[in-house]
Scaffold this active site. Structure first.
Site, PDB file in Angstrom:
ATOM      1  N   GLU A  86      11.997  -6.997  14.870  1.00 45.88           N
ATOM      2  CA  GLU A  86      12.476  -7.630  16.117  1.00 45.88           C
ATOM      3  C   GLU A  86      13.310  -8.873  15.887  1.00 45.88           C
ATOM      4  O   GLU A  86      14.274  -9.135  16.614  1.00 45.88           O
ATOM      5  CB  GLU A  86      11.283  -8.013  17.014  1.00 45.88           C
ATOM      6  N   GLU A 104       3.130  -1.950  16.728  1.00 46.46           N
ATOM      7  CA  GLU A 104       2.174  -2.567  17.661  1.00 46.46           C
ATOM      8  C   GLU A 104       1.237  -1.513  18.235  1.00 46.46           C
ATOM      9  O   GLU A 104       0.021  -1.719  18.334  1.00 46.46           O
ATOM     10  CB  GLU A 104       2.934  -3.301  18.774  1.00 46.46           C
TER      11      GLU A 104
HETATM   12  N1  CAA Z   1      15.999   1.568  20.844  1.00 42.14           N
HETATM   13  C1  CAA Z   1      17.063   2.283  21.262  1.00 42.14           C
HETATM   14  N2  CAA Z   1      17.861   2.986  20.441  1.00 42.14           N
HETATM   15  C2  CAA Z   1      17.567   2.956  19.134  1.00 42.14           C
HETATM   16  C3  CAA Z   1      16.488   2.226  18.619  1.00 42.14           C
HETATM   17  C4  CAA Z   1      15.668   1.518  19.543  1.00 42.14           C
HETATM   18  N3  CAA Z   1      14.604   0.825  19.151  1.00 42.14           N
HETATM   19  N4  CAA Z   1      16.458   2.386  17.281  1.00 42.14           N
HETATM   20  C5  CAA Z   1      17.488   3.191  16.978  1.00 42.14           C
HETATM   21  N5  CAA Z   1      18.161   3.530  18.084  1.00 42.14           N
HETATM   22  C6  CAA Z   1      19.306   4.431  18.190  1.00 42.14           C
HETATM   23  C7  CAA Z   1      20.517   3.903  17.455  1.00 42.14           C
HETATM   24  O1  CAA Z   1      21.280   3.051  18.286  1.00 42.14           O
HETATM   25  C8  CAA Z   1      21.247   5.174  17.104  1.00 42.14           C
HETATM   26  O2  CAA Z   1      21.928   5.594  18.268  1.00 42.14           O
HETATM   27  P1  CAA Z   1      23.351   6.322  18.154  1.00 42.14           P
HETATM   28  O3  CAA Z   1      23.098   7.568  17.377  1.00 42.14           O
HETATM   29  O4  CAA Z   1      23.714   6.536  19.567  1.00 42.14           O
HETATM   30  O5  CAA Z   1      24.238   5.368  17.438  1.00 42.14           O
HETATM   31  C9  CAA Z   1      20.118   6.179  16.856  1.00 42.14           C
HETATM   32  O6  CAA Z   1      18.966   5.619  17.496  1.00 42.14           O
HETATM   33  C10 CAA Z   1      19.776   6.383  15.398  1.00 42.14           C
HETATM   34  O7  CAA Z   1      19.614   5.104  14.786  1.00 42.14           O
HETATM   35  P2  CAA Z   1      20.233   4.774  13.354  1.00 42.14           P
HETATM   36  O8  CAA Z   1      21.632   5.255  13.285  1.00 42.14           O
HETATM   37  O9  CAA Z   1      19.972   3.350  13.091  1.00 42.14           O
HETATM   38  O10 CAA Z   1      19.341   5.723  12.430  1.00 42.14           O
HETATM   39  P3  CAA Z   1      18.762   5.436  10.991  1.00 42.14           P
HETATM   40  O11 CAA Z   1      18.038   6.658  10.595  1.00 42.14           O
HETATM   41  O12 CAA Z   1      19.814   4.920  10.089  1.00 42.14           O
HETATM   42  O13 CAA Z   1      17.696   4.243  11.171  1.00 42.14           O
HETATM   43  C11 CAA Z   1      15.867   3.100  12.206  1.00 42.14           C
HETATM   44  C12 CAA Z   1      16.538   4.453  11.933  1.00 42.14           C
HETATM   45  C13 CAA Z   1      15.371   2.493  10.881  1.00 42.14           C
HETATM   46  C14 CAA Z   1      14.704   3.321  13.114  1.00 42.14           C
HETATM   47  C15 CAA Z   1      16.898   2.132  12.833  1.00 42.14           C
HETATM   48  O14 CAA Z   1      17.508   2.789  13.928  1.00 42.14           O
HETATM   49  C16 CAA Z   1      16.327   0.852  13.340  1.00 42.14           C
HETATM   50  O15 CAA Z   1      16.113  -0.063  12.572  1.00 42.14           O
HETATM   51  N6  CAA Z   1      16.113   0.756  14.661  1.00 42.14           N
HETATM   52  C17 CAA Z   1      15.685  -0.444  15.303  1.00 42.14           C
HETATM   53  C18 CAA Z   1      14.212  -0.618  15.196  1.00 42.14           C
HETATM   54  C19 CAA Z   1      13.782  -1.842  15.945  1.00 42.14           C
HETATM   55  O16 CAA Z   1      14.455  -2.852  15.987  1.00 42.14           O
HETATM   56  N7  CAA Z   1      12.606  -1.750  16.563  1.00 42.14           N
HETATM   57  C20 CAA Z   1      12.099  -2.807  17.360  1.00 42.14           C
HETATM   58  C21 CAA Z   1      12.551  -2.642  18.767  1.00 42.14           C
HETATM   59  S1  CAA Z   1      12.166  -4.001  19.793  1.00 42.14           S
HETATM   60  C22 CAA Z   1      10.504  -3.850  20.055  1.00 42.14           C
HETATM   61  O17 CAA Z   1       9.867  -2.925  19.654  1.00 42.14           O
HETATM   62  C23 CAA Z   1       9.965  -5.002  20.849  1.00 42.14           C
HETATM   63  C24 CAA Z   1       8.531  -5.043  20.970  1.00 42.14           C
HETATM   64  O18 CAA Z   1       7.869  -5.794  20.303  1.00 42.14           O
HETATM   65  C25 CAA Z   1       7.876  -4.242  21.982  1.00 42.14           C
END
Ligand code: CAA
Length: 717
Positions: A122, A102
């Site tokens: 999301e 975004e």
């Molecule tokens: N918020 C908080 N913590 C997050 C996060 C997020 N968006 N994304 C990842 N983390 C944390 C994980 O919980 C993990 O924490 P721990 O080490 O304590 O377990 C750490 O970051 C590393 O994450 P992964 O183990 O998943 O690492 P990866 O390299 O395998 O994957 C990633 C990386 C692809 C970014 C994956 O973490 C992921 O898919 N994250 C979620 C992304 C997401 O859903 N984004 C949208 C958020 S909601 C939003 O943005 C709403 C909006 O419209 C404004």
């Protein structure tokens, strides 16, 4: 949280919030200040936004969702970016997701490294892209692509993003250098046309048709989930409403979803999936133990499980010796493996290059000696302890001393398999779920002898082959099958006491499970349950008859025997608890003949039938498993409720929007669950699965909140 620097009249904002540079409150404040600073600085002519370390921001900070709202909010900061008169370039590497994408959509230009991924995931945590993502993406890509990306949550690679116009250019090499170079090339160019809010949606005239199409797709594909439906509605609004009105619609759906129980459960599942990798056993844990290098592997047994496991290993680039006893079985196994991989290539799930490499990595053999130098063996022969012990003893003698020996057993004690070798520290269980190449759960089992290095290695292999690995202490049935045990037993008792197969199945299907226990039984074959029961009775020196009601003081149902005697073995014979259109058919229809058989069985066994309420069916199927889950926790078989919930989500397709059975129990209230378990224990004293768990009793009596008995996923529980 945002590192600010200026190079050749370009201000660079580097978001610095490891590990994934999420837009936490501090990052939002930092970004807001950086924008003000760059606006004030007359020397600055353009701005680059990027992420420090491994990635561009991967979204909003999900952990903040349950905390009070703190200004500035993302949209406000992003709008300020778009309003500047200096061109803003998003220079993307790693994963640009959710709020990260975004942010990029408010920038005037977007460039990305070739390997970068962008997406709106999301929906997977039960919400939608709520910082204008649903309104801006369609203005770039059109409705169809935006609907697809937003309702599926899939990530796309930079070349695909370029094709859709999401990015303007791809680059190789350093992010900051590429960003500065690009920013310099667009300095002083007019920006009006680069602001997405000013654009219209190109296929807006087809909004109704596209939205209808996606609505029926998501209702079918993501049955029971609320977020995909609201995603469709919000994206459609981008085409039917002016930009500002569309934003209001998006905010309304977002608000509803954030507050919904589904989103909280899905966020719990997100953190739980990560929490299960933080394992601990006596002597070591995920931080202290290092995985051993694994290159070559062997799978013993080319049946359904063995071939499925081999596919997982091959796709991940491991060499696999596939061992069978005779040529015909071996050839069939190789054929099955090829068929699975080719099918996956046809569906676009496996790249051709991976399939071609897999073909060279597969080494079919009938000689145990070929396994001497492999790093990891996974045995997948049928469930027989003496046979497995014999195989492990043989492997122990011929494999190099460092080889890890694992069993795909679904229930046998790993301690007893390990004692057949002199390397108990290198023996473990790797329990895959059928079909092994598809189901994401891998139950890794440790014995009292298994070393932390062995555990670290099998957890690592699990990750590399794309599984979600849960670590479990060895016991009869391990975690998943042991906990699910009461469900099948109760399903039979309910049939005997008055329910129909449809009534039993529909309760779980309405809860969100893809299939009820009786349809699942028809799929796996009713002869399996019958044989297990008969073997168990034999091992206790008991001969069961059609009207036996107890085995060693425990209530049993011999209904599967009745079905077996009538040749009703499930789908494979075209009839089981349901009738199917043909042997091997999939379409289950209720069958009066089954009801006659059940009634006849009950009459002979002297069982009184009655009307059973939907609530009672639900409680007996689900609460019995929850009670077993608490016993599993109490005995340390599973370390945390997250291990249990993730096992059900990925092993039995428990709906993520209910967060797993332990999370569900907490939502209902442990005191209520405990009372009902006590009630059923009183009414069914001969079913040991109703003996209340002491841990459940303690937690419910002391009203302990879930965040004090889980590993701390930080989500609102
Ligand atoms: N918020 C908080 N913590 C997050 C996060 C997020 N968006 N994304 C990842 N983390 C944390 C994980 O919980 C993990 O924490 P721990 O080490 O304590 O377990 C750490 O970051 C590393 O994450 P992964 O183990 O998943 O690492 P990866 O390299 O395998 O994957 C990633 C990386 C692809 C970014 C994956 O973490 C992921 O898919 N994250 C979620 C992304 C997401 O859903 N984004 C949208 C958020 S909601 C939003 O943005 C709403 C909006 O419209 C404004």
């Amino acid at each position: 949280m945002v590192d600010y620097s200026v190079h050749e009249q370009v201000a660079v904002f580097e978001v610095n919030n490891p590990p994934v540079n999420a837009f936490s409150h501090k990052v939002r404040v930092g970004l807001d200040r950086s924008i003000d600073k760059a606006i004030r600085d007359t020397n600055v002519k353009a701005i680059v936004i990027c992420g420090k370390g491994r990635t561009f921001p991967a979204g909003a900070d999900i952990r903040e969702f349950d905390q009070p709202h703190k200004e500035p909010w993302l949209t406000g900061v992003f709008e300020k970016l778009e309003k500047t008169t200096k061109p803003v370039v998003a220079a993307i590497h790693g994963t640009c997701l959710g709020g990260g994408l975004e942010c990029a959509l408010f920038c005037h230009y977007r460039i990305a490294q070739k390997t970068a991924r962008v997406g709106f995931p999301e929906v997977q945590i039960g919400i939608l892209p709520g910082a204008a993502g649903t309104q801006r993406l369609p203005r770039l890509t059109g409705l169809r692509v935006a609907m697809d990306m937003i309702t599926s949550g899939r990530h796309i690679l930079a070349p695909e993003a370029l094709k859709y116009g999401i990015i303007d250019e791809m680059f190789t090499g350093d992010v900051i250098n590429a960003g500065i170079k690009f920013a310099k090339s667009v300095m002083n160019k007019p920006l009006e046309d680069r602001c997405l809010k000013n654009k219209t949606v190109k296929d807006a005239d087809q909004a109704d048709q596209i939205a209808d199409e996606f609505m029926s797709l998501v209702k079918r594909k993501y049955k029971g989930f609320e977020a995909p439906i609201d995603c469709v509605k919000a994206v459609k609004a981008s085409a039917t409403l002016p930009y500002r009105e569309g934003l209001k619609a998006e905010a309304m759906y977002m608000q509803k979803l954030v507050l919904s129980g589904q989103s909280a459960a899905q966020r719990y599942a997100f953190f739980s999936e990560r929490a299960v990798s933080r394992w601990k056993i006596p002597g070591g844990n995920f931080q202290t133990a290092k995985p051993l290098p694994i290159k070559s592997t062997a799978v013993i047994g080319a049946g359904t499980m063995g071939t499925g496991i081999a596919v997982c290993l091959l796709n991940a680039g491991y060499q696999v010796y596939l061992l069978e006893q005779n040529q015909k079985f071996l050839e069939n196994g190789v054929k099955t493996i090829r068929g699975i991989i080719e099918g996956s290539v046809r569906l676009g799930k496996t790249p051709m290059a991976v399939a071609q490499k897999a073909a060279t990595l597969l080494k079919p053999t009938m000689k145990y000696e070929d396994l001497a130098d492999v790093d990891l063996v996974i045995e997948a022969v049928y469930e027989n302890l003496s046979l497995k012990r014999e195989i492990f003893s043989k492997l122990d003698k011929l494999c190099k001393p460092t080889t890890l020996l694992c069993s795909n057993t679904s229930s046998l004690d790993i301690n007893r398999i390990g004692t057949a070798t002199k390397r108990g520290d290198k023996v473990a269980g790797m329990h895959f779920f059928a079909p092994a190449y598809y189901m994401r759960l891998l139950e890794n089992i440790y014995s009292t002898e298994t070393s932390p290095a062995t555990v670290a290695t099998i957890m690592d292999v699990g990750r590399k082959i794309g599984k979600v690995s849960v670590l479990v202490k060895s016991c009869q049935g391990f975690l998943a099958n042991r906990m699910r045990g009461p469900l099948s037993v109760e399903a039979y008792f309910l049939l005997e006491e008055g329910s129909t197969p449809q009534e039993v199945d529909s309760v779980l299907e309405n809860l969100g499970m893809p299939m009820g226990p009786l349809k699942t039984g028809d799929l796996s074959g009713l002869d399996i349950g019958y044989k297990i029961q008969t073997e168990l009775a034999k091992s206790k020196g008991v001969e069961l008859t059609a009207d036996s009601k107890f085995l060693m003081g425990e209530r049993i149902s011999t209904l599967t025997r009745t079905m077996y005697d009538k040749g009703r073995l499930g789908r494979k014979t075209g009839k089981g608890w349901y009738r199917y259109e043909k042997p091997g058919g999939k379409l289950a229809t209720p069958d009066e003949e089954v009801m006659e058989l059940i009634k006849d069985h009950c009459m002979k066994a002297g069982i009184q039938r009655r009307n059973i309420s939907t609530q009672e069916i639900l409680e007996r199927l689900v609460y019995s498993c929850i009670n077993e889950g608490f016993k599993i926790l109490e005995e340390g078989v599973a370390a945390t409720p997250e291990d249990i919930d993730i096992s059900w989500i990925y092993g039995f397709s428990w709906p993520k929007y209910l967060g797993g059975p332990m999370y569900y129990a907490n939502k209902i209230g442990l005191d209520k669950i405990y009372q009902r378990i006590c009630y059923y224990h009183e009414n069914f004293p001969y079913s040991s699965h109703w003996i209340p768990s002491r841990l459940l009793q303690k937690l419910s009596e002391n009203k302990v909140p879930m965040n004090q008995w889980c590993s701390g996923t930080d989500s609102k529980l």
